[in-house]
Design an enzyme around this catalytic site. Structure first.
Site, PDB file in Angstrom:
ATOM      1  N   ASN A   7       0.914  -1.284  -0.016  1.00 37.91           N
ATOM      2  CA  ASN A   7      -0.114   0.099  -0.052  1.00 37.91           C
ATOM      3  C   ASN A   7       0.850   1.208  -0.029  1.00 37.91           C
ATOM      4  O   ASN A   7       1.363   1.741   1.098  1.00 37.91           O
ATOM      5  CB  ASN A   7      -0.930  -0.068   1.249  1.00 37.91           C
ATOM      6  CG  ASN A   7      -1.871   1.175   1.298  1.00 37.91           C
ATOM      7  OD1 ASN A   7      -1.775   2.184   0.547  1.00 37.91           O
ATOM      8  ND2 ASN A   7      -2.772   1.000   2.310  1.00 37.91           N
ATOM      9  N   ARG A  90      -2.664  -1.783  -3.462  1.00 38.69           N
ATOM     10  CA  ARG A  90      -3.611  -1.145  -3.541  1.00 38.69           C
ATOM     11  C   ARG A  90      -3.619   0.028  -4.400  1.00 38.69           C
ATOM     12  O   ARG A  90      -2.453   0.735  -4.454  1.00 38.69           O
ATOM     13  CB  ARG A  90      -3.533  -0.441  -1.982  1.00 38.69           C
ATOM     14  CG  ARG A  90      -4.834   0.700  -1.930  1.00 38.69           C
ATOM     15  CD  ARG A  90      -4.549   1.660  -0.724  1.00 38.69           C
ATOM     16  NE  ARG A  90      -5.711   2.507  -0.577  1.00 38.69           N
ATOM     17  CZ  ARG A  90      -5.623   3.716   0.186  1.00 38.69           C
ATOM     18  NH1 ARG A  90      -4.392   3.922   0.774  1.00 38.69           N
ATOM     19  NH2 ARG A  90      -6.589   4.583   0.020  1.00 38.69           N
ATOM     20  N   HIS A 179     -11.609   4.649  -0.707  1.00 36.94           N
ATOM     21  CA  HIS A 179     -11.821   4.166   0.335  1.00 36.94           C
ATOM     22  C   HIS A 179     -12.628   2.690   0.339  1.00 36.94           C
ATOM     23  O   HIS A 179     -13.139   2.034   1.377  1.00 36.94           O
ATOM     24  CB  HIS A 179     -12.316   4.657   1.871  1.00 36.94           C
ATOM     25  CG  HIS A 179     -11.141   5.857   2.178  1.00 36.94           C
ATOM     26  ND1 HIS A 179     -11.959   6.660   2.600  1.00 36.94           N
ATOM     27  CD2 HIS A 179     -10.139   5.690   2.274  1.00 36.94           C
ATOM     28  CE1 HIS A 179     -10.831   7.553   3.241  1.00 36.94           C
ATOM     29  NE2 HIS A 179      -9.779   6.949   2.970  1.00 36.94           N
ATOM     30  N   ARG A 238      -7.553  17.795   4.526  1.00 35.50           N
ATOM     31  CA  ARG A 238      -8.337  17.975   3.206  1.00 35.50           C
ATOM     32  C   ARG A 238      -9.553  18.658   4.090  1.00 35.50           C
ATOM     33  O   ARG A 238     -10.143  18.279   4.965  1.00 35.50           O
ATOM     34  CB  ARG A 238      -8.592  16.821   2.520  1.00 35.50           C
ATOM     35  CG  ARG A 238      -7.310  16.360   1.838  1.00 35.50           C
ATOM     36  CD  ARG A 238      -7.804  15.214   1.277  1.00 35.50           C
ATOM     37  NE  ARG A 238      -6.957  13.871   1.914  1.00 35.50           N
ATOM     38  CZ  ARG A 238      -7.091  12.623   1.826  1.00 35.50           C
ATOM     39  NH1 ARG A 238      -7.752  12.372   0.663  1.00 35.50           N
ATOM     40  NH2 ARG A 238      -6.441  11.816   2.422  1.00 35.50           N
ATOM     41  N   GLU A 381      -7.921  -3.340   5.551  1.00 37.21           N
ATOM     42  CA  GLU A 381      -7.598  -3.481   4.003  1.00 37.21           C
ATOM     43  C   GLU A 381      -6.832  -4.512   3.605  1.00 37.21           C
ATOM     44  O   GLU A 381      -6.915  -5.115   2.422  1.00 37.21           O
ATOM     45  CB  GLU A 381      -7.324  -1.842   3.439  1.00 37.21           C
ATOM     46  CG  GLU A 381      -8.237  -0.855   3.843  1.00 37.21           C
ATOM     47  CD  GLU A 381      -7.909   0.516   3.980  1.00 37.21           C
ATOM     48  OE1 GLU A 381      -7.350   0.822   4.977  1.00 37.21           O
ATOM     49  OE2 GLU A 381      -8.262   1.112   3.009  1.00 37.21           O
TER      50      GLU A 381
END
Ligand code: ADP
Length: 394
Positions: A7, A90, A179, A238, A381
């Site tokens: 990832n 990923r 996501h 963000r 994940e």
């Protein structure tokens, strides 16, 4: 089958080696602060834990370091790079082309590169990870698992923007959703827990990036991030939703360039812009010491989530459970409390005592009377990627 999960983020590489289908974790680790002289590399296996600070200039060097650790004659876990059967990468943005886990070939790499302008913090790093892994693990099959894939089921009415049609039809300007690996994993866990596949769920992923998904009968039908992973909830750095007129105002009247605004909205806004802190633990501790800016930022954050819960309950015409996941969602009882308070109209009632307990597995933190379940579901994940890679290759 030994599957290495990679990832690659903008300044980090997380990795995990799993044996499938047993899902046994052979080792895991992270290289952080890539690009600095004090990068941190960590490696944990059953027998060893190694943490070291060293110079790692780029992702290439990061992956070389990971390979050294895997092969280390004393503390490593494999004897040769040939012991890795497959690598699951990923990849953040798969556009509308990749709605499934995909074996990587030259065309797939070209597409990931072409999609880089849509995810500039992520796709270029993902591609370097792929190219390095191909060079080092020559016999391993390389597979891409796209964050956008789970959202391929979002209907057109929810993913199209109300701008001239050719931008959607011809240029791919639409909401994609991110996501996805996490939202898929936690919603499947929740459905298994509820013993019901026909559910209306809202999954709230609160990490450094934050997003919320409406999941009807196991399928994503709406999601807060849009064209890029910047829309929606307030995140670490963000802004999430803002009125686009602000951008034009800043250019026309305040002397900002577009690239400055891009940097400001992605890296200097969100909780950092509101409080001066990025890590939620710092913000919570400041708030508890009376820092008003931090308290307000937490309230703003929770308020935004509440609004999405209302919208998605309407979109699904019902709600069986809300799911909190990722670093903040799993660990911050305060954030869960702020989100769930005064939500009795929606039949969401938090049990404060249950909410304050900690556990590493799925748990219910609503009162017995709450019609909507409030679930804390640890995301994984890496495991989700490994499962998808294993399924594809077998
Ligand atoms: P990423 O998006 O990088 O995978 P994570 O899911 O690891 O991020 O979440 C990182 C966030 O989780 C940080 O803001 C961190 O402050 C927050 N976090 C981690 N542990 C706690 C905790 N115990 N209480 C509150 N926030 C936490």
């Amino acid at each position: 089958m030994n599957i290495l999960i990679i990832n690659s983020g903008s300044s980090s590489i997380k990795y995990q080696l799993l044996n499938m289908p047993s899902a046994q974790i052979i080792c895991a680790g992270i290289i952080e602060r890539i690009g600095s002289i004090d990068a941190i590399s960590s490696f944990t296996s059953n027998d060893h834990k190694i943490e070291r600070t060293c110079t790692i200039n780029n992702h290439r060097e990061g992956l070389e370091r990971i390979t050294e650790l895997l092969l280390d004659s004393e503390k490593g876990v494999i004897e040769s790079t040939d012991n890795i059967d497959a690598i699951g990468h990923r990849v953040v943005h798969g556009g509308s082309t990749y709605t499934k886990t995909t074996l990587i070939n030259d065309d797939v790499k070209k597409s990931i590169k072409k999609l880089s302008p849509l995810a500039p913090l992520h796709n270029p790093a993902n591609l370097v990870g792929i190219e390095m892994a191909e060079a080092i693990f020559k016999n391993a099959q390389q597979v891409a698992v796209f964050d956008t894939a789970f959202h391929g089921t979002i209907p057109v009415k929810a993913k199209q923007y109300a701008i001239p049609l050719p931008l959607y039809d011809e240029k791919g300007v639409q909401a994609y959703g991110f996501h996805g690996t996490s939202h898929k994993y936690v919603s499947e866990k929740a459905n298994a827990y509820l013993n019901n596949q026909k559910t209306n769920l809202i999954a709230i992923h609160l990490g450094n990036g934050c997003s919320i998904t409406a999941i009807k009968n196991g399928k994503s039908i709406d999601h807060s991030m849009g064209f890029a992973p910047s829309n929606g909830l307030i995140m670490g750095t963000r802004s999430g939703d803002i009125d686009h007129s602000i951008i034009f105002y800043m250019v026309d009247n305040l002397g900002y360039s577009l690239s400055e605004i891009n940097e400001l909205l992605n890296k200097k806004s969100g909780m950092l812009g509101l409080t001066g802190y990025n890590d939620l633990r710092d913000i919570e501790s400041q708030a508890s010491n009376g820092n008003q800016k931090c308290m307000l930022a937490l309230e703003m954050n929770a308020y935004r989530i509440k609004k999405y819960i209302g919208a998605y309950t309407a979109a699904m015409n019902g709600l069986d459970a809300i799911i909190f996941t990722a670093g903040i969602g799993e660990n911050s009882s305060l954030m869960r409390k702020l989100v769930c308070q005064d939500m009795s109209h929606f039949n969401i009632v938090l049990d404060d005592a249950k909410n304050d307990l900690r556990a590493a597995t799925i748990r219910e933190v609503n009162t017995i009377d709450s019609k909507v379940k409030i679930l804390v579901v640890p995301t994984n994940e890496e495991l989700e990627i490994a499962q998808q890679v294993y399924q594809l290759l077998t």
